[in-house]
Design a protein around this motif. Structure first.
Motif, PDB file in Angstrom:
ATOM      1  N   GLY A 232      13.766  -7.984  -5.804  1.00  0.00           N
ATOM      2  CA  GLY A 232      14.463  -7.965  -7.078  1.00  0.00           C
ATOM      3  C   GLY A 232      15.363  -9.169  -7.297  1.00  0.00           C
ATOM      4  N   THR A 233      16.433  -8.918  -8.063  1.00  0.00           N
ATOM      5  CA  THR A 233      17.360  -9.974  -8.473  1.00  0.00           C
ATOM      6  C   THR A 233      18.746  -9.641  -7.915  1.00  0.00           C
ATOM      7  OG1 THR A 233      17.664  -8.729 -10.519  1.00  0.00           O
ATOM      8  CG2 THR A 233      16.086 -10.538 -10.581  1.00  0.00           C
ATOM      9  N   PRO A 234      19.631 -10.640  -7.831  1.00  0.00           N
ATOM     10  CA  PRO A 234      20.964 -10.356  -7.279  1.00  0.00           C
ATOM     11  C   PRO A 234      21.684  -9.267  -8.079  1.00  0.00           C
ATOM     12  CG  PRO A 234      20.626 -12.725  -7.501  1.00  0.00           C
ATOM     13  CD  PRO A 234      19.462 -12.065  -8.167  1.00  0.00           C
TER      14      PRO A 234
ATOM     15  N   ASN B  50      15.640  -4.341  -7.118  1.00  0.00           N
ATOM     16  CA  ASN B  50      14.795  -4.134  -8.291  1.00  0.00           C
ATOM     17  C   ASN B  50      15.544  -3.119  -9.143  1.00  0.00           C
ATOM     18  OD1 ASN B  50      11.902  -5.341  -8.321  1.00  0.00           O
ATOM     19  ND2 ASN B  50      12.297  -4.839  -6.175  1.00  0.00           N
ATOM     20  N   GLN B  51      16.255  -3.618 -10.152  1.00  0.00           N
ATOM     21  CA  GLN B  51      17.221  -2.758 -10.826  1.00  0.00           C
ATOM     22  C   GLN B  51      16.597  -1.992 -11.984  1.00  0.00           C
ATOM     23  OE1 GLN B  51      20.953  -5.057 -11.289  1.00  0.00           O
ATOM     24  NE2 GLN B  51      20.046  -6.464  -9.833  1.00  0.00           N
ATOM     25  N   PRO B  52      17.012  -0.713 -12.136  1.00  0.00           N
ATOM     26  CA  PRO B  52      16.530   0.063 -13.274  1.00  0.00           C
ATOM     27  C   PRO B  52      16.862  -0.683 -14.562  1.00  0.00           C
ATOM     28  CG  PRO B  52      17.778   1.461 -11.775  1.00  0.00           C
ATOM     29  CD  PRO B  52      17.953   0.057 -11.292  1.00  0.00           C
ATOM     30  N   GLY B  53      15.958  -0.610 -15.546  1.00  0.00           N
ATOM     31  CA  GLY B  53      16.203  -1.316 -16.799  1.00  0.00           C
ATOM     32  C   GLY B  53      15.591  -2.700 -16.805  1.00  0.00           C
ATOM     33  N   LYS B  54      15.185  -3.183 -15.632  1.00  0.00           N
ATOM     34  CA  LYS B  54      14.439  -4.445 -15.561  1.00  0.00           C
ATOM     35  C   LYS B  54      13.068  -4.095 -14.987  1.00  0.00           C
ATOM     36  CE  LYS B  54      18.165  -7.784 -14.586  1.00  0.00           C
ATOM     37  NZ  LYS B  54      18.657  -8.752 -13.604  1.00  0.00           N
ATOM     38  N   PRO B  55      12.049  -4.923 -15.271  1.00  0.00           N
ATOM     39  CA  PRO B  55      10.749  -4.619 -14.672  1.00  0.00           C
ATOM     40  C   PRO B  55      10.866  -4.648 -13.142  1.00  0.00           C
ATOM     41  CG  PRO B  55      10.600  -6.491 -16.190  1.00  0.00           C
ATOM     42  CD  PRO B  55      12.046  -6.133 -16.077  1.00  0.00           C
ATOM     43  N   SER B  56      10.191  -3.707 -12.494  1.00  0.00           N
ATOM     44  CA  SER B  56      10.214  -3.678 -11.031  1.00  0.00           C
ATOM     45  C   SER B  56       8.984  -4.425 -10.536  1.00  0.00           C
ATOM     46  CB  SER B  56      10.171  -2.221 -10.576  1.00  0.00           C
ATOM     47  OG  SER B  56      10.302  -2.156  -9.189  1.00  0.00           O
TER      48      SER B  56
ATOM     49  N   GLU C 154       0.831  -1.215   0.000  1.00  0.00           N
ATOM     50  CA  GLU C 154       0.000   0.000   0.000  1.00  0.00           C
ATOM     51  C   GLU C 154       0.865   1.265   0.000  1.00  0.00           C
ATOM     52  OE1 GLU C 154      -3.478   0.213  -0.153  1.00  0.00           O
ATOM     53  OE2 GLU C 154      -3.243  -1.906  -0.631  1.00  0.00           O
ATOM     54  N   VAL C 155       1.983   1.224   0.723  1.00  0.00           N
ATOM     55  CA  VAL C 155       2.897   2.375   0.768  1.00  0.00           C
ATOM     56  C   VAL C 155       3.561   2.565  -0.599  1.00  0.00           C
ATOM     57  CG1 VAL C 155       5.053   3.252   1.794  1.00  0.00           C
ATOM     58  CG2 VAL C 155       3.304   2.231   3.265  1.00  0.00           C
ATOM     59  N   LEU C 156       3.968   1.474  -1.239  1.00  0.00           N
ATOM     60  CA  LEU C 156       4.590   1.551  -2.565  1.00  0.00           C
ATOM     61  C   LEU C 156       3.640   2.216  -3.569  1.00  0.00           C
ATOM     62  CD1 LEU C 156       6.154  -2.052  -2.824  1.00  0.00           C
ATOM     63  CD2 LEU C 156       7.387   0.052  -2.341  1.00  0.00           C
ATOM     64  N   LYS C 157       2.392   1.782  -3.545  1.00  0.00           N
ATOM     65  CA  LYS C 157       1.392   2.327  -4.486  1.00  0.00           C
ATOM     66  C   LYS C 157       1.176   3.818  -4.244  1.00  0.00           C
ATOM     67  CE  LYS C 157      -1.509  -1.832  -4.910  1.00  0.00           C
ATOM     68  NZ  LYS C 157      -2.739  -2.376  -4.307  1.00  0.00           N
ATOM     69  N   ASP C 158       0.988   4.151  -2.968  1.00  0.00           N
ATOM     70  CA  ASP C 158       0.704   5.531  -2.582  1.00  0.00           C
ATOM     71  C   ASP C 158       1.867   6.451  -2.961  1.00  0.00           C
ATOM     72  OD1 ASP C 158      -0.258   7.826  -1.432  1.00  0.00           O
ATOM     73  OD2 ASP C 158      -0.245   7.103   0.640  1.00  0.00           O
ATOM     74  N   PHE C 159       3.095   5.993  -2.740  1.00  0.00           N
ATOM     75  CA  PHE C 159       4.266   6.829  -3.027  1.00  0.00           C
ATOM     76  C   PHE C 159       4.367   7.118  -4.521  1.00  0.00           C
ATOM     77  CE2 PHE C 159       8.715   7.875  -3.775  1.00  0.00           C
ATOM     78  CZ  PHE C 159       8.979   8.748  -2.724  1.00  0.00           C
ATOM     79  N   GLU C 160       4.178   6.072  -5.317  1.00  0.00           N
ATOM     80  CA  GLU C 160       4.297   6.265  -6.771  1.00  0.00           C
ATOM     81  C   GLU C 160       3.234   7.233  -7.276  1.00  0.00           C
ATOM     82  OE1 GLU C 160       5.450   3.900 -10.795  1.00  0.00           O
ATOM     83  OE2 GLU C 160       5.081   2.732  -8.979  1.00  0.00           O
ATOM     84  N   THR C 161       2.019   7.104  -6.747  1.00  0.00           N
ATOM     85  CA  THR C 161       0.939   8.006  -7.140  1.00  0.00           C
ATOM     86  C   THR C 161       1.254   9.441  -6.720  1.00  0.00           C
ATOM     87  OG1 THR C 161      -0.583   6.186  -6.706  1.00  0.00           O
ATOM     88  CG2 THR C 161      -1.565   8.350  -6.982  1.00  0.00           C
ATOM     89  N   THR C 162       1.775   9.598  -5.510  1.00  0.00           N
ATOM     90  CA  THR C 162       1.997  10.931  -4.935  1.00  0.00           C
ATOM     91  C   THR C 162       3.246  11.610  -5.496  1.00  0.00           C
ATOM     92  OG1 THR C 162       0.986  10.110  -2.896  1.00  0.00           O
ATOM     93  CG2 THR C 162       2.166  12.181  -2.732  1.00  0.00           C
ATOM     94  N   PHE C 163       4.353  10.880  -5.598  1.00  0.00           N
ATOM     95  CA  PHE C 163       5.635  11.476  -5.999  1.00  0.00           C
ATOM     96  C   PHE C 163       5.936  11.305  -7.491  1.00  0.00           C
ATOM     97  CE2 PHE C 163       6.224  11.609  -1.521  1.00  0.00           C
ATOM     98  CZ  PHE C 163       7.287  12.450  -1.233  1.00  0.00           C
ATOM     99  N   GLY C 164       5.212  10.382  -8.148  1.00  0.00           N
ATOM    100  CA  GLY C 164       5.502  10.143  -9.558  1.00  0.00           C
ATOM    101  C   GLY C 164       6.789   9.353  -9.762  1.00  0.00           C
ATOM    102  N   VAL C 165       7.292   8.760  -8.704  1.00  0.00           N
ATOM    103  CA  VAL C 165       8.522   7.949  -8.770  1.00  0.00           C
ATOM    104  C   VAL C 165       8.237   6.658  -8.031  1.00  0.00           C
ATOM    105  CG1 VAL C 165      10.932   7.791  -7.997  1.00  0.00           C
ATOM    106  CG2 VAL C 165      10.031   9.982  -8.751  1.00  0.00           C
ATOM    107  N   GLY C 166       8.595   5.526  -8.630  1.00  0.00           N
ATOM    108  CA  GLY C 166       8.387   4.250  -7.936  1.00  0.00           C
ATOM    109  C   GLY C 166       9.511   4.015  -6.934  1.00  0.00           C
ATOM    110  N   ILE C 167       9.202   3.327  -5.848  1.00  0.00           N
ATOM    111  CA  ILE C 167      10.245   2.949  -4.878  1.00  0.00           C
ATOM    112  C   ILE C 167      10.895   1.656  -5.363  1.00  0.00           C
ATOM    113  CG2 ILE C 167      10.722   2.204  -2.514  1.00  0.00           C
ATOM    114  CD1 ILE C 167       8.320   3.846  -1.576  1.00  0.00           C
ATOM    115  N   LEU C 168      12.215   1.666  -5.495  1.00  0.00           N
ATOM    116  CA  LEU C 168      12.934   0.451  -5.866  1.00  0.00           C
ATOM    117  C   LEU C 168      13.375  -0.234  -4.582  1.00  0.00           C
ATOM    118  CD1 LEU C 168      15.118   1.988  -8.711  1.00  0.00           C
ATOM    119  CD2 LEU C 168      13.163   0.458  -9.002  1.00  0.00           C
ATOM    120  N   GLU C 169      12.908  -1.467  -4.380  1.00  0.00           N
ATOM    121  CA  GLU C 169      13.253  -2.175  -3.155  1.00  0.00           C
ATOM    122  C   GLU C 169      14.469  -3.054  -3.356  1.00  0.00           C
ATOM    123  OE1 GLU C 169      10.253  -3.259  -0.040  1.00  0.00           O
ATOM    124  OE2 GLU C 169       9.221  -3.849  -1.864  1.00  0.00           O
ATOM    125  N   GLY C 170      15.326  -3.039  -2.346  1.00  0.00           N
ATOM    126  CA  GLY C 170      16.500  -3.893  -2.386  1.00  0.00           C
ATOM    127  C   GLY C 170      16.606  -4.669  -1.096  1.00  0.00           C
TER     128      GLY C 170
END
Length: 511
Positions: free
Chosen positions: A341-343, A329-335, A300-316
Motif C-alpha cells: 500500500g501507501t504510507p 492498503n487503506q480502505p477507500g483507496k484501491p487495494s 494465491e492465499v490472498l485470492k483464496d481468502f477473498e473467495t472463501t471469506f468474502g473479505v479481502g486481506i488488506l496488507e500493511g
C-alpha cells in the motif's frame, strides 16, 4: 502530558461496563481492567519503581498482559515486553540490556515452562530487584517461583492518578532481532505508540454494534500490541484473547464471539484456509476487516481468502522500529494484491541506495521512513542507531519497488537476497511462482553455499494433502516457469517449516 494508558482510561470512563477482554469463559469489563492496572501501578510505586524505570513483562495472550502493561505505563515507567519463547540466558540478557528493575512473568505450563526460565533469567540479572509471578491458576496467591501478583495486590487500592509523562518519554522498549548480533531494544515514545494506535484505529470503519478483535498475534510483539490491543481498546472494542494460534479453534472463536476484525501473518491465513478446505470447517460470517503483515502474503492465499471469506486481506507493512505500522492498503483507496500500500497518515516513505541517495521512479531501492512512528533510537546503542538513522529517516533493510500510484511492493529483505553467479535472486518472487503449482501448499526459498556460483537456490516445500509431485518433477516445472539463473536446483519436502512465535518462516534455520 501524554500517556499511552489513555487508550484504556478513556474507554473505561466512557463505557465502564462494556466487555474489554474475553478469555475462555471470562468476560472482563473495561472498569475491571482499568482497576487492576491501577493496582499494578500502586504496587510498582510502593516498591520504589516510577518514572523512567524499566519493567519487563513475559506473558502470552492472557488478561494479565493488559493488566500489567497499562499498570506499568500508569506508573510512568517503561514496558519491556519479552518474547515468551526466550530461554533463561536470553531473559537475563534482555533484563540486563534494558536495565529492568522488575519482571512480571507468567508461571507457564508443561509445554511452555516460562516460570522456570523466567525465574532463572531473573536470578542471573543482578540489578533486577523484583520478580512477580503471574500464576497459571486464576487468582492463585502462591507459586513455587515466588511472589504472585495476586498476593502482591492484596489490599492494594484500585484508584491511581496516572503519572505525568511527556510525548517524548519512552513508553515501550521493543526488542528486535535485527539483521546481526544481539537483539537491540527499539525505544518507542508515548507519542510513537499512541499516534500509531490512533491512525490504525481510524483507518478501519467501526461496526455499528461495536467491534470484536481476535488477538492471536502475540501482544508482546509490536503488531499485536498496536493494531489489536491499543487500537482495539481505543475504539472500545472487545479483545478476544487466544494464547496460541490453531486454525480450527481460531475459526470457532471467530464464529462464537462474532469477531469483526482479524489481524494475522500469512501463515495464519494459510492455516485457516487449509482447515476449511480439508476439513470442511464453517466460514465465520461476522468478519469485516482482515489485516495482514509481518511477511508478504502469497498472492494465491490472498485470492483464496477473498473467495472463501468474502473479505479481502488488506496488507500493511512496518517494523518494531516504526511502532510498527508504516504503510497500508487503506480502505477507500484501491487495494493492490501483493503490495504493502501507501504510507499511513503522517508518515513519509522513499527508496534509497546504500549511500542514502534517493532512488527516483520505481526502483528497486531500500525503504526509508520518516514520521511520528519512527523510534527514538536503540536503547543505549548510539552506534547502531547512527547506522540506521539519518536526518529523521530510518532505513529498513527491506528492498522494494514503487508504482506510478505510489504503492510500494516489497521484493525482499536485503539480507534474504540470494546472489547466484553474480545475479540477484529474490526468494519471495520464486515463492510466489512455486505456490501457483497445484501440489505446492507452502514454499520457502533460501540460498545455500555453492563452490562455483557462490550461492545456489534451494526450495523447501510443504505439499498439498495427497500430492505426488517429486523433487525432479518440481525442479523441471520451475525450469520452465523461471529464468535460468533463478530457478531452484534443489528441492526438499517438509511436513512443517520452522517459524517464529509470530508465525514468520525462519529462513536462517533453513539455510
Amino acid at each position: 502530558m501524554l500517556n499511552l494508558s489513555i487508550v484504556l482510561e478513556d474507554s473505561a470512563r466512557e463505557n465502564p461496563d462494556r466487555t474489554a477482554l474475553v478469555f475462555g469463559e471470562l468476560r472482563l469489563p473495561y472498569s475491571l481492567v482499568d482497576t487492576v492496572a491501577n493496582q499494578v501501578a500502586n504496587l510498582l510505586v510502593s516498591r520504589g519503581i516510577g518514572k523512567g524505570d524499566k519493567v519487563a513483562l513475559a506473558c502470552p495472550n492472557l488478561p494479565y498482559f493488559p493488566f500489567v502493561y497499562f499498570g506499568i505505563l500508569k506508573a510512568g515507567a517503561t514496558v519491556v515486553p519479552l518474547n515468551v519463547l526466550l530461554q533463561s540466558r536470553e531473559i537475563t540478557y534482555h533484563l540486563e540490556d534494558s536495565e529492568a528493575k522488575a519482571l512480571f512473568c507468567f508461571e507457564g505450563s508443561p509445554e511452555l515452562p516460562l516460570g522456570e526460565r523466567g525465574k532463572a533469567g531473573f536470578e542471573g540479572a543482578a540489578n533486577t530487584e523484583h520478580f512477580f509471578v503471574l500464576p497459571a491458576t486464576p487468582f492463585a496467591t502462591e507459586s513455587e517461583y515466588g511472589e504472585t501478583i495476586w498476593a502482591a495486590l492484596d489490599g492494594v487500592s484500585g484508584e491511581f492518578q496516572t503519572v505525568q509523562t511527556s510525548a517524548d518519554d519512552t513508553a515501550v522498549i521493543l526488542y528486535t532481532s535485527g539483521t546481526t548480533g544481539q537483539p537491540k531494544g527499539a525505544e518507542l515514545s508515548h507519542q510513537n505508540m499512541l499516534m500509531n494506535a490512533m491512525v490504525s484505529d481510524e483507518m478501519f470503519p467501526r461496526a455499528e454494534g461495536g467491534d470484536a478483535y481476535l488477538a492471536v498475534l502475540p501482544l508482546f510483539h509490536s503488531f499485536g500490541q498496536t493494531v489489536i490491543m491499543n487500537a482495539g481498546f481505543r475504539r472500545r472494542g472487545t479483545i478476544v484473547l487466544m494464547p496460541r494460534f490453531e486454525p480450527g479453534p481460531a475459526l470457532e472463536l471467530m464464529r462464537k464471539e462474532n469477531v469483526t476484525l482479524f489481524a494475522g501473518v500469512p501463515t495464519m491465513y494459510w492455516g485457516m484456509l487449509t482447515k476449511i478446505h480439508a476439513d470442511g470447517d464453517e466460514v465465520p460470517t461476522s468478519l469485516r476487516v482482515a489485516v495482514a503483515g509481518g511477511a508478504s502474503s502469497p498472492v494465491e492465499v490472498l485470492k483464496d481468502f477473498e473467495t472463501t471469506f468474502g473479505v479481502g486481506i488488506l496488507e500493511g507493512y512496518g517494523l518494531s522500529e516504526t511502532s510498527p505500522v508504516a504503510s497500508f492498503n487503506q480502505p477507500g483507496k484501491p487495494s493492490k494484491a501483493g503490495s504493502i500500500g501507501t504510507p499511513i497518515w503522517g508518515v513519509e516513505m522513499k527508496l534509497i541506495d546504500g549511500e542514502w541517495n534517493t532512488v527516483e521512479g520505481e526502483g528497486p531501492g531500500e525503504i526509508a521512513i520518516r514520521g511520528h512512528n519512527v523510534m527514538k533510537g536503540y536503547y543505549n546503542r548510539p552506534e547502531a542507531t547512527a547506522e540506521v538513522m539519518n536526518d529523521g529517516w530510518f532505513r529498513t533493510g527491506d528492498i522494494a519497488t514503487r508504482d506510478a500510484d505510489g504503492y510500494y511492493a516489497i521484493i525482499d529483505r536485503a539480507k534474504d537476497m540470494i546472489i547466484r553467479g553474480g545475479f540477484n535472486v529474490y526468494p519471495r518472487e520464486l515463492e510466489e511462482v512455486l505456490m501457483t503449482h497445484p501440489e505446492v501448499s507452502l514454499a520457502a526459498v533460501v540460498g545455500v553455499a555453492h563452490d562455483s556460483h557462490g550461492e545456489e537456490v534451494k526450495a523447501y516445500i510443504i505439499r498439498t494433502p495427497g500430492a505426488t509431485v517429486t523433487e525432479e518433477q518440481l525442479v523441471a516445472w520451475c525450469k520452465e516457469n523461471m529464468a535460468a539463473y533463478k530457478y531452484p536446483r534443489i528441492v526438499e519436502f517438509r511436513d512443517a517449516l520452522p517459524m517464529t512465535a509470530t508465525g514468520k518462516i525462519l529462513k536462517r534455520e533453513l539455510r
